[in-house]
Design a protein around this motif. Structure first.
Motif, PDB file in Angstrom:
ATOM      1  N   CYS A 181       0.856  -1.180   0.000  1.00 25.66           N
ATOM      2  CA  CYS A 181       0.000   0.000   0.000  1.00 25.66           C
ATOM      3  C   CYS A 181       0.897   1.236   0.000  1.00 25.66           C
ATOM      4  N   VAL A 182       0.509   2.252  -0.775  1.00 28.41           N
ATOM      5  CA  VAL A 182       1.246   3.516  -0.773  1.00 28.41           C
ATOM      6  C   VAL A 182       0.260   4.670  -0.693  1.00 28.41           C
ATOM      7  N   GLY A 183       0.747   5.816  -0.285  1.00 27.34           N
ATOM      8  CA  GLY A 183      -0.137   6.968  -0.234  1.00 27.34           C
ATOM      9  C   GLY A 183       0.459   8.114   0.542  1.00 27.34           C
ATOM     10  N   TRP A 184      -0.428   8.972   1.067  1.00 32.00           N
ATOM     11  CA  TRP A 184      -0.030  10.186   1.772  1.00 32.00           C
ATOM     12  C   TRP A 184      -0.771  10.313   3.097  1.00 32.00           C
ATOM     13  N   PHE A 185      -0.030  10.733   4.102  1.00 30.91           N
ATOM     14  CA  PHE A 185      -0.577  11.158   5.383  1.00 30.91           C
ATOM     15  C   PHE A 185      -0.145  12.603   5.611  1.00 30.91           C
ATOM     16  N   ARG A 186      -0.766  13.258   6.568  1.00 29.24           N
ATOM     17  CA  ARG A 186      -0.358  14.608   6.930  1.00 29.24           C
ATOM     18  C   ARG A 186      -0.507  14.818   8.430  1.00 29.24           C
ATOM     19  N   GLN A 187       0.238  15.804   8.928  1.00 31.19           N
ATOM     20  CA  GLN A 187       0.136  16.184  10.332  1.00 31.19           C
ATOM     21  C   GLN A 187       0.176  17.690  10.427  1.00 31.19           C
ATOM     22  N   GLY A 236      -0.376  20.761  16.050  1.00 34.17           N
ATOM     23  CA  GLY A 236      -1.179  20.334  17.184  1.00 34.17           C
ATOM     24  C   GLY A 236      -2.191  19.252  16.884  1.00 34.17           C
ATOM     25  N   LYS A 237      -2.038  18.597  15.734  1.00 36.56           N
ATOM     26  CA  LYS A 237      -3.001  17.573  15.342  1.00 36.56           C
ATOM     27  C   LYS A 237      -2.340  16.207  15.226  1.00 36.56           C
ATOM     28  N   GLU A 238      -3.174  15.172  15.231  1.00 34.44           N
ATOM     29  CA  GLU A 238      -2.698  13.817  14.984  1.00 34.44           C
ATOM     30  C   GLU A 238      -2.433  13.630  13.493  1.00 34.44           C
ATOM     31  N   ARG A 239      -1.611  12.647  13.184  1.00 37.24           N
ATOM     32  CA  ARG A 239      -1.428  12.309  11.784  1.00 37.24           C
ATOM     33  C   ARG A 239      -2.718  11.720  11.235  1.00 37.24           C
ATOM     34  N   GLU A 240      -3.048  12.085  10.001  1.00 40.25           N
ATOM     35  CA  GLU A 240      -4.276  11.575   9.405  1.00 40.25           C
ATOM     36  C   GLU A 240      -4.028  11.177   7.954  1.00 40.25           C
ATOM     37  N   ARG A 241      -4.802  10.215   7.498  1.00 41.21           N
ATOM     38  CA  ARG A 241      -4.684   9.774   6.118  1.00 41.21           C
ATOM     39  C   ARG A 241      -5.218  10.858   5.200  1.00 41.21           C
ATOM     40  N   VAL A 242      -4.482  11.090   4.115  1.00 40.09           N
ATOM     41  CA  VAL A 242      -4.938  11.981   3.055  1.00 40.09           C
ATOM     42  C   VAL A 242      -5.483  11.141   1.904  1.00 40.09           C
ATOM     43  N   ASP A 276     -11.841  12.145   4.683  1.00 39.33           N
ATOM     44  CA  ASP A 276     -13.110  12.852   4.476  1.00 39.33           C
ATOM     45  C   ASP A 276     -12.895  14.330   4.176  1.00 39.33           C
ATOM     46  N   SER A 277     -11.911  14.935   4.789  1.00 42.05           N
ATOM     47  CA  SER A 277     -11.723  16.375   4.651  1.00 42.05           C
ATOM     48  C   SER A 277     -11.147  16.780   3.294  1.00 42.05           C
ATOM     49  N   VAL A 278     -10.664  15.821   2.514  1.00 46.85           N
ATOM     50  CA  VAL A 278     -10.055  16.172   1.228  1.00 46.85           C
ATOM     51  C   VAL A 278     -10.816  15.615   0.036  1.00 46.85           C
ATOM     52  N   LYS A 279     -11.847  14.850   0.287  1.00 46.44           N
ATOM     53  CA  LYS A 279     -12.612  14.254  -0.811  1.00 46.44           C
ATOM     54  C   LYS A 279     -13.148  15.343  -1.729  1.00 46.44           C
ATOM     55  N   MET A 318       2.460  19.150   7.489  1.00 50.12           N
ATOM     56  CA  MET A 318       3.561  18.412   6.888  1.00 50.12           C
ATOM     57  C   MET A 318       2.945  17.190   6.219  1.00 50.12           C
ATOM     58  N   TYR A 319       3.240  17.013   4.969  1.00 51.97           N
ATOM     59  CA  TYR A 319       2.694  15.898   4.206  1.00 51.97           C
ATOM     60  C   TYR A 319       3.775  14.832   4.017  1.00 51.97           C
ATOM     61  N   TYR A 320       3.385  13.601   4.305  1.00 49.32           N
ATOM     62  CA  TYR A 320       4.327  12.487   4.241  1.00 49.32           C
ATOM     63  C   TYR A 320       3.859  11.447   3.230  1.00 49.32           C
ATOM     64  N   CYS A 321       4.755  11.004   2.403  1.00 51.61           N
ATOM     65  CA  CYS A 321       4.497   9.856   1.541  1.00 51.61           C
ATOM     66  C   CYS A 321       4.823   8.608   2.349  1.00 51.61           C
TER      67      CYS A 321
END
Length: 123
Positions: free
Chosen positions: A33-39, A42-48, A61-64, A92-95
């Protein structure tokens, strides 16, 4: 050994667009599996956005409807097209990558992370 390198972050005004790129190399084997997360601050990391072994895309949900993940080179190259950006997209966006057929929502399930690229959206 899996190497991940991101590029393309920057600063943009609300309503603008950015494209992030990521190169994944190394021994991920057949099922991964590959993709992007962001943090954000003051927030938790979340799937993008992620894509699994069966090419199923999952967006946070926030980027759909605003972000689009595309792949090339057999999933070794990822692009994240971000449109209609909002200040709350600042992060910060992470691959990321993980071995296995599915893409869990939990960031702790991903073993491989890039160094991150900063996206800042001003109002």
């Amino acid at each position: 050994q899996v190497d991940i390198v991101e590029s393309g972050g920057g600063s943009v005004q609300a309503g603008g667009s950015l494209t992030l790129s990521c190169k994944v190399s190394g021994a991920l084997f057949i099922s991964y599996c590959v993709g992007w997360f962001r943090q954000g601050p003051g927030k938790e990391r979340e799937r993008v956005a992620t894509t699994d072994t069966y090419d199923r895309l999952t967006y946070g949900d926030s980027v759909k409807g605003r972000f689009a993940l595309s792949l090339g080179g057999g999933k070794s190259t990822l692009s994240l097209r971000m449109t209609n950006l909002k200040p709350e997209d600042t992060a910060m966006y992470y691959c990321v990558a993980r071995r296995g057929p599915q893409c869990p929502a939990a960031s702790s399930k991903y073993a491989y992370w890039g160094q991150g690229t900063q996206v800042t959206v001003s109002s």
